[in-house]
Design a protein around this motif. Structure first.
Motif, PDB file in Angstrom:
ATOM      1  N   UNK A   1       0.841  -1.186   0.000  1.00  0.00           N
ATOM      2  CA  UNK A   1       0.000   0.000   0.000  1.00  0.00           C
ATOM      3  C   UNK A   1       0.886   1.249   0.000  1.00  0.00           C
ATOM      4  N   UNK A   2       0.998   1.963  -1.127  1.00  0.00           N
ATOM      5  CA  UNK A   2       1.876   3.135  -1.183  1.00  0.00           C
ATOM      6  C   UNK A   2       1.459   4.237  -0.231  1.00  0.00           C
ATOM      7  N   UNK A   3       0.182   4.220   0.235  1.00  0.00           N
ATOM      8  CA  UNK A   3      -0.252   5.247   1.177  1.00  0.00           C
ATOM      9  C   UNK A   3       0.509   5.151   2.497  1.00  0.00           C
ATOM     10  N   UNK A   4       1.026   3.946   2.822  1.00  0.00           N
ATOM     11  CA  UNK A   4       1.789   3.795   4.058  1.00  0.00           C
ATOM     12  C   UNK A   4       3.010   4.705   4.057  1.00  0.00           C
ATOM     13  N   UNK A   5       3.644   4.829   2.901  1.00  0.00           N
ATOM     14  CA  UNK A   5       4.819   5.693   2.822  1.00  0.00           C
ATOM     15  C   UNK A   5       4.421   7.151   3.043  1.00  0.00           C
ATOM     16  N   UNK A   6       3.246   7.527   2.559  1.00  0.00           N
ATOM     17  CA  UNK A   6       2.769   8.897   2.741  1.00  0.00           C
ATOM     18  C   UNK A   6       2.518   9.194   4.217  1.00  0.00           C
ATOM     19  N   UNK A   7       2.027   8.199   4.937  1.00  0.00           N
ATOM     20  CA  UNK A   7       1.780   8.388   6.360  1.00  0.00           C
ATOM     21  C   UNK A   7       3.089   8.638   7.103  1.00  0.00           C
ATOM     22  N   UNK A   8       4.101   7.835   6.787  1.00  0.00           N
ATOM     23  CA  UNK A   8       5.390   8.036   7.425  1.00  0.00           C
ATOM     24  C   UNK A   8       5.912   9.429   7.104  1.00  0.00           C
ATOM     25  N   UNK A   9       5.791   9.828   5.865  1.00  0.00           N
ATOM     26  CA  UNK A   9       6.231  11.151   5.443  1.00  0.00           C
ATOM     27  C   UNK A   9       5.535  12.229   6.273  1.00  0.00           C
ATOM     28  N   UNK A  10       4.239  12.062   6.436  1.00  0.00           N
ATOM     29  CA  UNK A  10       3.450  13.024   7.195  1.00  0.00           C
ATOM     30  C   UNK A  10       3.888  13.047   8.662  1.00  0.00           C
ATOM     31  N   UNK A  11       4.102  11.862   9.220  1.00  0.00           N
ATOM     32  CA  UNK A  11       4.474  11.769  10.628  1.00  0.00           C
ATOM     33  C   UNK A  11       5.819  12.431  10.898  1.00  0.00           C
ATOM     34  N   UNK A  12       6.821  12.125  10.081  1.00  0.00           N
ATOM     35  CA  UNK A  12       8.147  12.674  10.357  1.00  0.00           C
ATOM     36  C   UNK A  12       8.172  14.186  10.153  1.00  0.00           C
ATOM     37  N   UNK A  13       7.382  14.689   9.217  1.00  0.00           N
ATOM     38  CA  UNK A  13       7.301  16.149   9.050  1.00  0.00           C
ATOM     39  C   UNK A  13       6.699  16.804  10.283  1.00  0.00           C
ATOM     40  N   UNK A  14       5.656  16.198  10.832  1.00  0.00           N
ATOM     41  CA  UNK A  14       5.046  16.747  12.035  1.00  0.00           C
ATOM     42  C   UNK A  14       5.991  16.653  13.227  1.00  0.00           C
ATOM     43  N   UNK A  15       6.722  15.528  13.316  1.00  0.00           N
ATOM     44  CA  UNK A  15       7.717  15.400  14.383  1.00  0.00           C
ATOM     45  C   UNK A  15       8.774  16.499  14.274  1.00  0.00           C
ATOM     46  N   UNK A  16       9.206  16.759  13.061  1.00  0.00           N
ATOM     47  CA  UNK A  16      10.218  17.781  12.845  1.00  0.00           C
ATOM     48  C   UNK A  16       9.705  19.161  13.280  1.00  0.00           C
ATOM     49  N   UNK A  17       8.481  19.486  12.886  1.00  0.00           N
ATOM     50  CA  UNK A  17       7.923  20.784  13.254  1.00  0.00           C
ATOM     51  C   UNK A  17       7.774  20.902  14.767  1.00  0.00           C
TER      52      UNK A  17
END
Length: 550
Positions: free
Chosen positions: A40-56
């Motif tokens: 499921x390629x959406x899983x990669x999008x979730x990780x992307x979203x999570x790490x961006x929020x962690x960074x902020x």
């Protein structure tokens, strides 16, 4: 249940809760371990979203506290590096392309590209320490740090996630003594014949068209004549078989042994003038020996390091473009080291950060040169000192050595010149750099030379003359690097065009591709497998290959 479906409803809660972010990231990593294809390629999008929020969140909550709070700063650096690496692994699709796909960029540049804080994280102790660990400086220029991103990130992940216990282990005696001596003794017991004091001069390819792509000859110089038909290389130190620093002259023919000692000859040096000294004394050249394929050997295992290829194999690399690229694109760097025997313990020197385990410190990312210090007092009981006059402490220092020009073989004083520079570097280290770590080793701002052990009770700076220092400039001694884009030129053990040649060492393609004992062992195992079929599997050898994902 697919991770994306379970995470979708929780995303609204992520904004202010790093704990939830970390939990969800852990869920995805668990999924990753069970779903090699990430269907499921959406899983990669979730990780992307999570790490961006962690960074902020990290920047908003911690950035203003970093200069004043070392605990927060260290936590921030670890988190920021983890986020940058996760981001890069996803953006560059390393899960499907393999770690080798990011070896076209330096590790620090890759971290910056993926959002790591340049001031605090990219130039942090963990990152600089990794460069120091692999001597990752082209020509020993400390402004030219260069390590492939794939090599570095894979190594760091292995260190953090795969090692059990310590990630670094100290030898309990010299490496030559606890590793190579028993290997030598085992091989000798199994019937392997060793011929010492034979310097390899050249490997020759076959010239007969019917035997193309074979090593046909190995040309050697016989450096000394022995008193008997064999040479026993080991000495006994407190019951431990050890490799000595110098030849055991009593086993060498007397006239040659005396000549070697009178002229302070180093038979292992690329710049040795022994052939000229020998000829001037005895009126003839050193004898040579040519081993012939089919008569003296069938297969050739070439374990001499990569910087020696150009000198020993010019005819081979003229025929084999890939071997030539390996010889020129896989770089090596000179290194330097010194060792101090001292009259005071680490605590008496003022270094009081000793954990409950009482493990002596290993420190890297320190000032240049000699960026690495290891407290090695654990070796003292393996050394042979008088009972009433012995040192209390032992310190090792090392780093890359700045040298970008290596002269021809007839510049005989080159090693001595470079060793003299290392001595000055060491003295400068003690005079100017060690006070923060050893405050009690100084009178005011002056190094107290009395802390150095001197068997002859020398005074002042001259006490350093009884310590040990060296420079590794010989082609076979230089440290193998993993400079950007070099892994693609590393060959497997049987990767040359020559059917009876097997290259081996930490400079070939191993799945580590960095200068270290692990890579050298993996290379030896690879050579063994090609020759005899064992071992069938080498752990970690496919580390740079794609994971099977699409």
């Amino acid at each position: 249940m697919i991770f994306f479906n379970s995470a979708h409803n929780e995303l609204k809660e992520i904004w202010s809760s790093p704990k939830i972010l970390a939990t969800q990231l852990k869920h995805l990593l668990s999924l990753r371990s069970n779903d090699k294809n990430l269907q499921n390629p959406k899983d990669r999008l979730v990780v992307w979203y999570i790490v961006r929020k962690l960074k902020r969140w990290l920047n908003s909550e911690a950035i203003e506290l970093l200069d004043e709070n070392p605990t927060i700063r260290r936590a921030y650096i670890c988190a920021d590096l983890a986020i940058a690496m996760t981001t890069g692994l996803i953006k560059d699709k390393v899960f499907s392309k393999g770690f080798g796909s990011i070896n076209n960029i330096d590790f620090k540049d890759w971290l910056k590209k993926n959002g790591a804080n340049e001031k605090y994280s990219v130039e942090s102790a963990p990152v600089i320490g990794f460069y120091d660990l692999v001597f990752g400086y082209v020509d020993g220029d400390f402004s030219k740090g260069d390590v492939e991103a794939g090599v570095a990130s894979l190594a760091m992940l292995r260190l953090m996630l795969c090692y059990h216990g310590g990630v670094m282990w100290k030898m309990q005696a010299g490496m030559g003594d606890v590793i190579f001596s028993p290997i030598y003794e085992l091989l000798k017991h199994r019937g392997v014949k060793f011929e010492f004091f034979h310097q390899v001069e050249a490997l020759k390819p076959a010239t007969n068209s019917q035997t193309d792509n074979l090593i046909s000859e190995i040309v050697m110089t016989e450096q000394v004549s022995l008193k008997s038909n064999s040479y026993d290389p080991l000495v006994n130190v407190k019951g431990l078989p050890c490799w000595p620093s110098y030849p055991l002259f009593e086993q060498i023919e007397d006239a040659q042994a005396n000549l070697l000692q009178d002229n302070n000859i180093n038979l292992e040096s690329f710049w040795s003038d022994w052939p000229e000294v020998y000829e001037a004394k005895f009126g003839h050249t050193l004898p040579t020996k040519t081993l012939k394929q089919g008569q003296d050997f069938d297969k050739v295992i070439f374990g001499i390091s990569v910087a020696s290829i150009a000198h020993l194999c010019p005819e081979l690399i003229a025929l084999d473009d890939k071997f030539k690229q390996q010889a020129t694109q896989v770089k090596a760097v000179a290194t330097q080291a010194f060792q101090l025997w001292m009259n005071k313990t680490d605590e008496q020197l003022g270094f009081n950060y000793i954990p409950e385990s009482q493990e002596r410190p290993i420190l890297s990312s320190f000032s240049q040169p000699f960026d690495t210090w290891a407290a090695m007092s654990n070796l003292l009981d393996k050394e042979d000192w008088p009972l009433n006059n012995h040192p209390k402490n032992l310190a090792y220092f090392c780093s890359a050595y700045t040298c970008d020009d290596y002269p021809d073989k007839d510049v005989y004083d080159f090693p001595a010149q470079q060793k003299a520079i290392v001595k000055q570097n060491a003295l400068e280290k003690l005079n100017r750099e060690m006070q923060p770590l050893w405050p009690e080793a100084y009178h005011g701002d002056e190094f107290n030379w009395d802390v150095l052990y001197s068997a002859n009770n020398l005074q002042g700076e001259s006490r350093f003359d009884e310590q040990y220092w060296r420079v590794n400039v010989d082609p076979s001694e230089r440290y193998v690097l993993s400079v950007t884009n070099s892994s693609q030129y590393r060959l497997a053990t049987d990767g040359t065009i020559f059917n009876n040649l097997y290259i081996t060492g930490d400079w070939i393609k191993t799945g580590v591709n960095a200068g270290c004992v692990e890579a050298a062992v993996m290379a030896g195992m690879q050579t063994s497998r090609v020759i005899c079929g064992l071992p069938e599997k080498i752990s970690g050898e496919d580390g740079f290959e794609p994971d099977g994902a699409i």
